[in-house]
Design a protein around this motif. Structure first.
Motif, short mmCIF file in Angstrom:
data_model
loop_
_atom_site.label_atom_id
_atom_site.label_comp_id
_atom_site.label_asym_id
_atom_site.label_seq_id
_atom_site.Cartn_x
_atom_site.Cartn_y
_atom_site.Cartn_z
N GLY A 59 44.78 48.96 47.29
CA GLY A 59 43.91 48.66 46.31
C GLY A 59 43.96 49.45 45.09
N ARG A 60 43.83 50.56 45.73
CA ARG A 60 43.53 51.38 43.93
C ARG A 60 44.77 52.47 43.63
NH1 ARG A 60 40.21 57.00 46.12
NH2 ARG A 60 42.11 57.52 46.87
N TYR A 61 45.23 52.48 44.93
CA TYR A 61 46.69 52.35 44.41
C TYR A 61 47.22 51.82 42.89
CZ TYR A 61 51.53 54.39 44.39
OH TYR A 61 52.46 54.05 44.24
N ALA A 62 47.35 50.10 43.31
CA ALA A 62 47.54 49.59 42.56
C ALA A 62 46.93 49.42 41.10
CB ALA A 62 47.21 48.18 43.35
N ARG A 63 45.71 49.64 41.17
CA ARG A 63 44.76 49.76 40.15
C ARG A 63 45.14 50.87 38.94
NH1 ARG A 63 40.74 48.44 43.53
NH2 ARG A 63 39.89 50.34 43.29
N GLU A 64 45.19 52.15 39.64
CA GLU A 64 46.19 53.60 39.23
C GLU A 64 47.40 52.91 38.22
OE1 GLU A 64 46.03 56.01 42.17
OE2 GLU A 64 44.16 56.53 42.47
N ARG A 65 48.13 52.51 39.02
CA ARG A 65 49.63 52.03 38.66
C ARG A 65 49.05 51.37 37.22
NH1 ARG A 65 54.78 52.27 41.65
NH2 ARG A 65 55.35 51.84 39.83
N GLU A 66 48.37 50.25 37.36
CA GLU A 66 48.17 49.46 36.67
C GLU A 66 47.47 50.41 34.55
OE1 GLU A 66 48.21 45.64 34.07
OE2 GLU A 66 49.06 46.27 35.97
N ALA A 67 46.81 51.25 35.01
CA ALA A 67 45.40 51.81 34.01
C ALA A 67 46.88 52.44 33.52
CB ALA A 67 44.96 52.40 35.03
N ALA A 68 47.35 53.19 34.34
CA ALA A 68 48.76 54.49 33.86
C ALA A 68 49.74 53.57 32.88
CB ALA A 68 49.71 55.17 34.86
N ARG A 70 48.80 50.75 31.27
CA ARG A 70 48.18 50.26 30.04
C ARG A 70 48.29 51.55 29.88
NH1 ARG A 70 44.64 47.19 33.66
NH2 ARG A 70 43.04 50.02 33.59
N ALA A 71 48.34 52.69 29.91
CA ALA A 71 47.69 53.56 28.87
C ALA A 71 49.66 53.94 28.12
CB ALA A 71 47.21 55.00 29.80
N ALA A 72 50.28 53.72 28.72
CA ALA A 72 52.06 54.31 28.67
C ALA A 72 51.72 52.75 27.17
CB ALA A 72 52.54 54.51 29.16
N GLU A 73 51.35 52.13 27.63
CA GLU A 73 51.69 50.63 26.73
C GLU A 73 50.94 50.94 25.07
OE1 GLU A 73 53.25 47.15 25.34
OE2 GLU A 73 53.33 47.99 26.85
N ARG A 74 49.61 51.55 25.73
CA ARG A 74 48.84 51.82 24.64
C ARG A 74 49.04 52.38 23.54
NH1 ARG A 74 43.96 51.87 28.06
NH2 ARG A 74 44.47 53.89 27.65
N ARG A 75 49.89 54.23 24.10
CA ARG A 75 51.01 54.76 23.78
C ARG A 75 52.02 54.33 22.44
NH1 ARG A 75 49.15 57.61 27.78
NH2 ARG A 75 51.43 57.40 28.94
N ARG A 76 52.86 53.55 23.24
CA ARG A 76 54.00 53.08 22.96
C ARG A 76 53.97 52.88 21.83
NH1 ARG A 76 56.67 48.45 22.36
NH2 ARG A 76 55.13 47.37 23.75
N VAL A 77 52.77 50.87 21.83
CA VAL A 77 52.18 50.51 20.48
C VAL A 77 51.13 51.19 19.48
CG1 VAL A 77 50.07 48.69 20.07
CG2 VAL A 77 51.39 47.84 22.47
N ALA A 78 50.70 52.40 19.20
CA ALA A 78 50.55 53.07 18.55
C ALA A 78 51.60 54.11 18.11
CB ALA A 78 48.86 54.56 18.90
N ASP A 79 51.96 54.34 18.34
CA ASP A 79 53.38 55.05 17.75
C ASP A 79 53.85 54.22 17.17
OD1 ASP A 79 52.81 57.71 18.90
OD2 ASP A 79 54.20 57.05 20.53
N SER A 291 37.52 55.45 29.55
CA SER A 291 36.25 55.15 30.62
C SER A 291 36.51 53.56 31.03
CB SER A 291 35.00 54.89 29.18
OG SER A 291 34.75 55.81 28.92
N LEU A 292 37.52 53.18 30.13
CA LEU A 292 37.92 51.37 31.08
C LEU A 292 38.45 51.37 31.74
CD1 LEU A 292 38.04 49.74 26.89
CD2 LEU A 292 36.25 49.56 29.00
N ASP A 293 39.40 52.22 31.88
CA ASP A 293 40.74 52.48 32.88
C ASP A 293 41.09 53.87 34.22
OD1 ASP A 293 41.64 50.08 31.66
OD2 ASP A 293 43.41 51.75 30.13
N ARG A 294 39.12 54.33 33.98
CA ARG A 294 39.09 54.95 34.73
C ARG A 294 38.84 54.81 36.27
NH1 ARG A 294 34.03 57.04 33.27
NH2 ARG A 294 34.52 58.69 32.36
N VAL A 295 39.95 55.97 37.05
CA VAL A 295 40.24 55.57 38.51
C VAL A 295 40.33 56.66 38.68
CG1 VAL A 295 41.25 53.34 38.55
CG2 VAL A 295 42.52 55.31 38.41
#
Length: 412
Positions: A59-68, A70-79, A291-295
């Motif tokens: 479960g923690r591994y799945a949350r890590e992948r989901e956080a990564a 989301r972070a990649a999606e945020r960067r793409r949208v930001a760009d 902080s919202l995605d910290r794992v």
């Protein structure tokens, strides 16, 4: 959910198995059977715990992948926002500047305000993109509370500003960027709600700092009085964003943003005044996004991590079992062909030539009273992992008087 289910049923299942093991041992009266069944039960329980731990790691591994993700999606949208919207805003600012130079009087003043607003929008966009990338600038333009209040006054709001984010006494540091932006968002939300639900009402924005430099806290308070007669209802009315503790989407988003920094947002209606208060650490450890995605990063897939985490305790347990068996069976083990020669009437001299040097240290059967004038000794066949005694030989000094198969003897 699956992990909780495993943990919830692990202990009851283990207790049921234990009851079955004890019942079987009572029925059979065999100490060896009890030892082996108990070992099997403990092994099964350990397996259940390992399974539960594996599900936690997965479960923690799945949350890590989901956080990564989301972070990649945020960067793409930001760009994309930076490339598309930033370019258009820059063009608007340039054209407004040209219009300001070519105009005079009120038109030039209007063009100047338009250019300034476009520049602020570009700066806000840059700050937002920096936050989405996790690299916020040190001096963001978007934390200018005075400019925010000034624009609200120009729009006709009755706003007063008291205090400052940064303390002037020696040793006080500058409020961190994430906190400044969160305070800016709180003031903006308070002024927006006041304009929507209590136009014309006086609004007081109060900024303050307190606490020692290493644990300094910032507080922002936006107090909006009741709307004057004939205007819209006050902030906090039943259909407004300030309704109740969990008001509209703006306050919900703001509450999550403040909580991500370790702060607290409070919305209340006090004696005809709607009060929006936020208290945040001046220099938080994280920021509003990360902080919202910290794992906690594991650095490995769950199965590989499980093996890595359990390798040492499993190796120690195995070494302890092997060490105990080696000690218990050393010089106390009789081979099957030797055990077959133990019989009543065998001379003591022949017996001494056959038996091992020492007795088996583990005996699970009930000791029987020895025959008259006899002494008894117990030996093992080397059974794993306890090397429990399996045969008892009694002799009176001349011949063997009794041979007992201990695996068939009761525990009590």
């Amino acid at each position: 959910m699956r992990t909780h289910r495993v943990l919830r049923w692990a202990v009851p299942a283990f207790l049921v198995v234990q009851a079955g093991v004890l019942g079987l041992a009572w029925w059979a009266g065999s100490g060896l059977l009890l030892a082996l069944a108990e070992l099997a039960a403990l092994t099964g329980f350990a397996g259940l715990l390992l399974l539960a731990h594996y599900l936690v790691l997965r479960g923690r591994y799945a949350r890590e992948r989901e956080a990564a993700r989301r972070a990649a999606e945020r960067r793409r949208v930001a760009d994309e926002v930076h490339d598309l919207v930033g370019h258009e805003l820059s063009l608007i600012a340039m054209q407004a500047g040209l219009l300001e130079l070519r105009s005079a009087g009120a038109d030039a003043e209007l063009a100047g305000r338009l250019r300034a607003q476009a520049e602020r929008a570009v700066a806000s966009l840059h700050d937002t993109v920096a936050l989405l990338h996790g690299t916020a600038p040190d001096e963001p333009v978007t934390d200018d509370i005075e400019a925010l209040v000034a624009r609200a006054r120009q729009a006709g709001a009755r706003v007063t500003l008291h205090g400052n984010l940064d303390r002037e006494e020696p040793g006080a540091g500058r409020t961190a960027v994430p906190t400044r932006l969160a305070v800016h968002a709180v003031v903006r939300e308070g002024l927006t709600n006041a304009a929507r639900h209590a136009p014309g009402s006086p609004v007081a924005v109060v900024l303050s700092s307190s606490g020692p430099p290493e644990d300094e806290a910032v507080e922002v308070r936006v107090a909006t009085s009741e709307a004057p007669s004939g205007t819209a209802g006050p902030v906090g009315s039943a259909d407004g964003p300030g309704a109740g503790r969990d008001g509209g989407h703006g306050l919900d988003t703001l509450r999550r943003r403040v909580a991500a920094l370790g702060g607290r947002l409070d919305v209340r209606h006090d004696g005809g005044t709607h009060v929006l208060t936020a208290r945040l650490p001046a220099r938080p450890a994280g920021d509003v996004l990360t902080s919202l995605d910290r794992v906690e990063p594991s650095g490995a897939r769950p199965l590989r991590l499980l093996v890595r985490q359990t390798a040492v305790p499993v190796a120690v347990a195995c070494a302890a079992v092997l060490g105990f068996w080696t000690w218990a069976s050393h010089d106390s083990t009789a081979e099957p062909e030797v055990l077959a020669r133990f019989d009543v009437g065998l001379s003591t001299a022949e017996l001494d030539a056959l038996v091992p040097a020492r007795q088996a240290p583990v005996r699970l059967a009930r000791p029987l009273p020895p025959p008259a004038d006899s002494t008894c000794r117990a030996y093992t066949d080397g059974n794993f992992p306890l090397a429990a005694a399996t045969v008892e030989v009694c002799a009176d000094g001349r011949v063997v008087t009794r041979v007992t198969e201990l695996s068939g003897e009761p525990l009590w």
